[in-house]
Design a protein around this motif. Structure first.
Motif, PDB file in Angstrom:
ATOM      1  N   THR A  24     -50.760 201.000  -5.800  1.00 28.97           N
ATOM      2  CA  THR A  24     -52.172 201.358  -5.920  1.00 28.97           C
ATOM      3  C   THR A  24     -52.774 201.651  -4.556  1.00 28.97           C
ATOM      4  O   THR A  24     -53.637 202.523  -4.428  1.00 28.97           O
ATOM      5  N   TYR A  25     -52.346 200.941  -3.529  1.00 28.06           N
ATOM      6  CA  TYR A  25     -52.844 201.204  -2.178  1.00 28.06           C
ATOM      7  C   TYR A  25     -51.896 200.550  -1.189  1.00 28.06           C
ATOM      8  O   TYR A  25     -51.370 199.467  -1.435  1.00 28.06           O
ATOM      9  N   LEU A  26     -51.662 201.214  -0.078  1.00 27.25           N
ATOM     10  CA  LEU A  26     -50.797 200.692   0.970  1.00 27.25           C
ATOM     11  C   LEU A  26     -51.563 200.793   2.280  1.00 27.25           C
ATOM     12  O   LEU A  26     -51.707 201.885   2.833  1.00 27.25           O
ATOM     13  N   PRO A  27     -52.122 199.673   2.776  1.00 24.64           N
ATOM     14  CA  PRO A  27     -52.989 199.744   3.961  1.00 24.64           C
ATOM     15  C   PRO A  27     -52.337 200.409   5.167  1.00 24.64           C
ATOM     16  O   PRO A  27     -52.999 201.117   5.917  1.00 24.64           O
ATOM     17  N   ASP A  28     -51.041 200.178   5.361  1.00 28.28           N
ATOM     18  CA  ASP A  28     -50.336 200.820   6.470  1.00 28.28           C
ATOM     19  C   ASP A  28     -49.122 201.542   5.902  1.00 28.28           C
ATOM     20  O   ASP A  28     -48.081 200.942   5.652  1.00 28.28           O
ATOM     21  N   TRP A  29     -49.280 202.835   5.706  1.00 26.83           N
ATOM     22  CA  TRP A  29     -48.191 203.594   5.101  1.00 26.83           C
ATOM     23  C   TRP A  29     -47.330 204.296   6.133  1.00 26.83           C
ATOM     24  O   TRP A  29     -46.382 204.985   5.776  1.00 26.83           O
ATOM     25  N   MET A  30     -47.608 204.108   7.416  1.00 31.19           N
ATOM     26  CA  MET A  30     -46.847 204.823   8.426  1.00 31.19           C
ATOM     27  C   MET A  30     -45.355 204.493   8.415  1.00 31.19           C
ATOM     28  O   MET A  30     -44.524 205.405   8.512  1.00 31.19           O
ATOM     29  N   PRO A  31     -44.948 203.219   8.298  1.00 31.57           N
ATOM     30  CA  PRO A  31     -43.506 202.951   8.220  1.00 31.57           C
ATOM     31  C   PRO A  31     -42.842 203.646   7.029  1.00 31.57           C
ATOM     32  O   PRO A  31     -41.704 204.109   7.139  1.00 31.57           O
ATOM     33  N   LEU A  32     -43.556 203.723   5.907  1.00 30.31           N
ATOM     34  CA  LEU A  32     -43.011 204.435   4.748  1.00 30.31           C
ATOM     35  C   LEU A  32     -42.883 205.926   5.045  1.00 30.31           C
ATOM     36  O   LEU A  32     -41.856 206.546   4.731  1.00 30.31           O
ATOM     37  N   LEU A  33     -43.922 206.512   5.667  1.00 30.69           N
ATOM     38  CA  LEU A  33     -43.865 207.940   5.980  1.00 30.69           C
ATOM     39  C   LEU A  33     -42.728 208.259   6.942  1.00 30.69           C
ATOM     40  O   LEU A  33     -42.121 209.332   6.868  1.00 30.69           O
ATOM     41  N   GLN A  34     -42.453 207.333   7.862  1.00 31.10           N
ATOM     42  CA  GLN A  34     -41.368 207.570   8.809  1.00 31.10           C
ATOM     43  C   GLN A  34     -40.008 207.596   8.125  1.00 31.10           C
ATOM     44  O   GLN A  34     -39.041 208.135   8.672  1.00 31.10           O
ATOM     45  N   GLU A  35     -39.931 207.034   6.931  1.00 32.13           N
ATOM     46  CA  GLU A  35     -38.700 207.072   6.149  1.00 32.13           C
ATOM     47  C   GLU A  35     -38.639 208.274   5.216  1.00 32.13           C
ATOM     48  O   GLU A  35     -37.565 208.632   4.728  1.00 32.13           O
ATOM     49  N   ALA A  36     -39.793 208.886   4.944  1.00 25.71           N
ATOM     50  CA  ALA A  36     -39.863 209.929   3.926  1.00 25.71           C
ATOM     51  C   ALA A  36     -39.189 211.214   4.386  1.00 25.71           C
ATOM     52  O   ALA A  36     -39.351 211.646   5.526  1.00 25.71           O
ATOM     53  N   ASP A  37     -38.467 211.832   3.468  1.00 26.62           N
ATOM     54  CA  ASP A  37     -37.934 213.168   3.718  1.00 26.62           C
ATOM     55  C   ASP A  37     -39.002 214.218   3.478  1.00 26.62           C
ATOM     56  O   ASP A  37     -38.972 215.289   4.090  1.00 26.62           O
ATOM     57  N   VAL A  38     -39.929 213.909   2.614  1.00 23.60           N
ATOM     58  CA  VAL A  38     -41.044 214.815   2.357  1.00 23.60           C
ATOM     59  C   VAL A  38     -42.197 214.015   1.760  1.00 23.60           C
ATOM     60  O   VAL A  38     -41.997 213.097   0.957  1.00 23.60           O
ATOM     61  N   LEU A  39     -43.395 214.352   2.181  1.00 22.59           N
ATOM     62  CA  LEU A  39     -44.619 213.844   1.580  1.00 22.59           C
ATOM     63  C   LEU A  39     -45.250 214.973   0.786  1.00 22.59           C
ATOM     64  O   LEU A  39     -45.343 216.105   1.277  1.00 22.59           O
ATOM     65  N   VAL A  40     -45.698 214.673  -0.417  1.00 24.62           N
ATOM     66  CA  VAL A  40     -46.472 215.614  -1.220  1.00 24.62           C
ATOM     67  C   VAL A  40     -47.856 215.000  -1.353  1.00 24.62           C
ATOM     68  O   VAL A  40     -48.001 213.887  -1.856  1.00 24.62           O
ATOM     69  N   SER A  41     -48.881 215.709  -0.894  1.00 20.32           N
ATOM     70  CA  SER A  41     -50.187 215.064  -0.758  1.00 20.32           C
ATOM     71  C   SER A  41     -51.332 216.031  -0.991  1.00 20.32           C
ATOM     72  O   SER A  41     -51.229 217.230  -0.719  1.00 20.32           O
ATOM     73  N   ALA A  42     -52.443 215.465  -1.448  1.00 21.89           N
ATOM     74  CA  ALA A  42     -53.701 216.206  -1.430  1.00 21.89           C
ATOM     75  C   ALA A  42     -54.086 216.479   0.025  1.00 21.89           C
ATOM     76  O   ALA A  42     -53.706 215.723   0.924  1.00 21.89           O
ATOM     77  N   PRO A  43     -54.852 217.554   0.274  1.00 22.06           N
ATOM     78  CA  PRO A  43     -55.142 217.935   1.668  1.00 22.06           C
ATOM     79  C   PRO A  43     -56.326 217.195   2.281  1.00 22.06           C
ATOM     80  O   PRO A  43     -57.168 217.787   2.946  1.00 22.06           O
ATOM     81  N   GLY A  44     -56.409 215.877   2.061  1.00 26.17           N
ATOM     82  CA  GLY A  44     -57.423 215.087   2.747  1.00 26.17           C
ATOM     83  C   GLY A  44     -57.137 215.078   4.242  1.00 26.17           C
ATOM     84  O   GLY A  44     -55.981 214.892   4.658  1.00 26.17           O
ATOM     85  N   TRP A  45     -58.176 215.242   5.062  1.00 26.30           N
ATOM     86  CA  TRP A  45     -57.909 215.529   6.461  1.00 26.30           C
ATOM     87  C   TRP A  45     -57.352 214.352   7.251  1.00 26.30           C
ATOM     88  O   TRP A  45     -56.568 214.545   8.179  1.00 26.30           O
TER      89      TRP A  45
END
Length: 426
Positions: A293-314
């Motif tokens: 539902t929410y991940l306060p610090d998603w940076m470690p997850l993003l560093q593992e991701a091969d691709v992020l699919v996201s809405a274009p929130g700035w």
């Protein structure tokens, strides 16, 4: 030095950017008095600000979250758009008075408004020195035309919106013209920004493109531990994120469904592909999808991701650009009018940027990033920046630069006030 932060209460990104600046200001200036006037997502962000040494004042009273409901109707006229949406959320007379009273009580040297129109208006009205932090070069409605709104399924009263645009532009221009400094993390694109209030301020040297104003980027750590904490294996990883504010709740549901369908299709080619879905609230999903539902610090997850699919929130754009995360941006519908300009800009900057894609189109955009993983010697994404990353984050995070500019503005305003007091006393 007393700085009061006033993030706009219309999305988590404003709180995130303000929190990043507050943390950096605290690091650079340990003795500064920092206060946040918080109007949304208080249970999540209140403790984070307090942990950063920032006093928190809840100006809303009730928990506010704009991500879990629709915010507009399909009719756009003066009553439905200006009276029922813009006035309560952005140009709110009661909230202006509330901010004014807090500025007087707190004795702010500088108010830092993150696209908070009411907070900026209160500062300009009272003569309180203020800075504008913004990802908008003008008010949102001013940078989108009626034809695009109609393509998004709106029924538009053209005369009402003409008057609305004129009024909102006048307010935004006044805010920019009275600000001590304007900071933006959105790179200038002439085709979109020429003639806007912020572009003129840039030409005058009063506005600065800082790059991403984000929290500290961590060193890449133990990826296996990050994955284990979320129940993930070593296979390719796709992360799907929805926006922090939805104009229409059904659009949010539609984009979540598109992520799940794309994942299902890609698993036929890559059976070990995993999807982590950040839905902002609990959603039904297949058993092989990890839902958060929410991940306060998603940076470690993003560093593992091969691709992020996201809405274009700035704020998401700036974080993934600084982290150099391969990303496909998806605007669920032109009805999400507040992100149409960002979607267009991202495409011009070189990101894959889709509008209401079908499953085949989304799969075709995601597939190259998944396949690229197998080409890396260690099976991990290289993290090399694409030209689009460099356009948004040419030097990585710009938080330190932005915080220093805010500090300088606060000190200059404080010194100016002291000189004035001496002159009055004679």
């Amino acid at each position: 030095m007393r700085i009061v932060f006033a993030p706009a209460p219309t999305g988590s990104g404003h709180n995130m950017r303000t929190l990043a600046l507050a943390r950096e200001l605290r690091r650079q200036n340990p003795d500064a008095e920092l206060t946040a006037l918080l109007g949304s997502l208080q249970p999540t962000f209140g403790p984070l600000f307090e942990a950063a040494g920032v006093r928190v004042i809840d100006i809303a009273g009730d928990h506010v979250d704009h991500a879990t409901r629709s915010n507009l109707t399909r009719d756009l006229g003066w009553r439905t758009y200006i009276k029922d949406y813009v006035a309560p959320a952005f140009v709110n007379g009661e909230r202006v008075l509330s901010y004014l009273s807090y500025y007087q009580d707190l004795g702010a040297d500088l108010v830092v408004s993150d696209y908070n129109t009411s907070a900026s208006m209160a500062a300009a009205l009272s003569g309180t020195p203020h800075a504008l932090v913004t990802e908008r070069y003008d008010f949102t409605l001013v940078q989108i035309d009626d034809r695009t709104l109609e393509a998004g399924g709106f029924r538009v009263d053209h005369e009402d919106l003409r008057r609305g645009r004129n009024a909102l532009h006048a307010v935004f221009d006044w805010i920019v013209s009275t600000a001590e400094i304007v900071l933006t993390d959105k790179p200038y694109v002439p085709e979109l920004d020429e003639g806007t209030s912020v572009a003129r301020a840039m030409a005058q040297g009063r506005a600065v493109f800082t790059g991403p104003m984000i929290r500290e980027v961590p060193e890449r750590g133990d990826g296996a531990a990050v994955r284990a904490s979320l129940g993930l294996g070593p296979g390719p990883l796709m992360v799907g994120s929805v926006g922090g504010t939805s104009m229409f709740w059904e659009n949010k549901q539609r984009v979540i469904e598109s992520y799940i369908l794309a994942h299902r299709r890609l698993k036929r080619e890559h059976p070990d592909l995993q999807l982590v879905l950040l839905g902002r609230e609990w959603v039904e999903a297949p058993d092989d999808v990890v839902v958060l539902t929410y991940l306060p610090d998603w940076m470690p997850l993003l560093q593992e991701a091969d691709v992020l699919v996201s809405a274009p929130g700035w704020i998401t754009v700036t974080e993934v650009a600084a982290l150099r995360v391969p990303t496909v941006f998806v605007l669920s519908s032109l009805g999400e009018y507040h992100e149409v300009e960002a979607s267009d800009r991202l495409g011009r900057l070189g990101f894959p940027s889709l509008v209401a894609p079908g499953t085949d189109e989304l799969v075709d955009a995601v597939r190259p990033f998944i396949e690229k993983r197998s080409a890396e010697p260690d099976g991990r994404s290289s993290g090399e920046p694409a030209p689009a990353h460099l356009a948004v984050a040419p030097e990585g995070p710009g938080t330190s630069k932005a915080a220093a500019l805010l500090r300088d503005a606060a000190l200059a305003a404080r010194a100016r006030r002291a000189r004035h007091a001496e002159e009055v006393l004679g």
